[in-house]
Design a protein around this motif. Structure first.
Motif, short mmCIF file in Angstrom:
data_model
loop_
_atom_site.label_atom_id
_atom_site.label_comp_id
_atom_site.label_asym_id
_atom_site.label_seq_id
_atom_site.Cartn_x
_atom_site.Cartn_y
_atom_site.Cartn_z
N SER A 1 -5.05 -16.87 -10.21
CA SER A 1 -4.12 -18.02 -10.38
C SER A 1 -3.87 -18.79 -11.32
O SER A 1 -2.17 -18.93 -11.39
N CYS B 1 -11.45 -16.08 -9.23
CA CYS B 1 -9.70 -15.88 -8.68
C CYS B 1 -9.31 -17.02 -9.22
O CYS B 1 -7.93 -17.29 -9.13
N THR C 1 -17.15 -14.79 -9.32
CA THR C 1 -16.46 -14.35 -8.70
C THR C 1 -15.34 -15.74 -8.62
O THR C 1 -14.07 -15.35 -8.11
N LEU D 1 -12.02 -10.56 -2.89
CA LEU D 1 -13.44 -11.81 -3.10
C LEU D 1 -12.44 -12.68 -2.17
O LEU D 1 -12.85 -13.31 -1.88
N THR D 2 -11.08 -13.35 -2.02
CA THR D 2 -11.01 -13.74 -1.29
C THR D 2 -10.25 -13.80 0.22
O THR D 2 -10.77 -14.78 0.90
N ARG E 1 -8.84 -9.52 -6.86
CA ARG E 1 -8.51 -10.51 -6.09
C ARG E 1 -9.09 -11.29 -4.96
O ARG E 1 -8.87 -11.89 -3.69
N ASN E 2 -7.95 -10.30 -4.42
CA ASN E 2 -7.61 -10.17 -2.33
C ASN E 2 -8.91 -10.15 -2.11
O ASN E 2 -9.38 -10.30 -0.48
#
Length: 240
Positions: A113, A109, A105, A179-180, A176-177
């Motif tokens: 980035s 991310c 995970t 997970l965050t 990514r969205n």
């Protein structure tokens, strides 16, 4: 961040995180009561800790105990309520997210980035080289969502990035969205994280082709077939 720098960072972070994952997962096996016995399935496939050639075999008939670091001790003390003197408990192992979920995970991310950092850096260099810094079309590029950024790239360069690139970039952004921003949403498979990493590098290779002169690098050239194959999967926006 230039093209080669991006790849060095992307590779090093991924390799380092997966080394951490294997070390942590191997340790988790060592202190689990579920893995007792030398014929236990836990010892049939890595990662696991074993003795070197000629060394005494490690006993699989007992679980082992982790002596934690000063840093983790401080964290446990901070999280313990009410505070008191003496030893603090880590709690049951099932209350911690397993290494083979939390580290993939984190890797996803981090890879996104790095990709966005490269995307923004490369586009800024393109704006400067083409003297379009004040063009209204490129204002606040780094604040725009993925699809709008790709639309801008196509408009100012006059080149098509292709539907597969659109779908792939939106797909990695969507994961990514999740997970965050979604509580307890995790990557449940290390292989998914590797697939994601390769996709990010494939996206970077297309951005470089459109925005810059690709450097002559034999190692990256070797990966071209992987990137081409990876992007062809994205006939539509996909879930990893």
């Amino acid at each position: 961040m230039d093209y080669l720098h991006y790849f060095r960072e992307s590779d090093e972070y991924m390799r380092s995180l997966f080394m951490c994952m294997d070390n942590a997962h191997a340790l988790e096996k060592m202190y689990s009561w579920d893995n007792l016995g030398k014929d236990n399935p836990a010892w049939k496939e890595g990662p696991y800790i074993t003795s070197g050639r000629g060394g005494n075999p490690i006993s699989r008939e007992q679980p082992y105990v982790l002596r934690v670091s000063t840093a983790l001790s401080k964290l446990i003390a901070y999280q313990s309520a009410p505070p008191n003197e003496g030893a603090k408990s880590l709690g049951h192992r099932d209350r911690s997210i397993p290494a083979n979920k939390i580290i993939p995970t984190v890797s996803i991310c981090m890879q996104f980035s790095l990709l966005e950092n490269y995307d923004h850096s490369e586009f800024n260099r393109y704006k400067e080289s083409e003297k379009i810094m004040n063009d209204k079309r490129v204002k606040r590029y780094d604040r725009k969502p993925v699809k709008e950024r790709l639309d801008i790239i196509e408009e100012v360069t006059g080149e098509r990035v292709g539907v597969h690139l659109y779908n792939a970039y939106i797909s990695v952004s969507n994961l990514r969205n999740l997970l965050t921003h979604e509580p307890r949403y995790l990557c449940n498979s290390p292989m998914t994280a590797i697939d994601y990493y390769v996709t990010c590098q494939a996206i970077a290779s297309v951005l470089n082709r459109v925005l810059a002169t690709r450097p002559d690098d034999n190692e990256l050239a070797r990966r071209e077939c992987f990137w081409e194959h990876q992007l062809k999967k994205f006939d539509a926006v996909l879930e990893f």
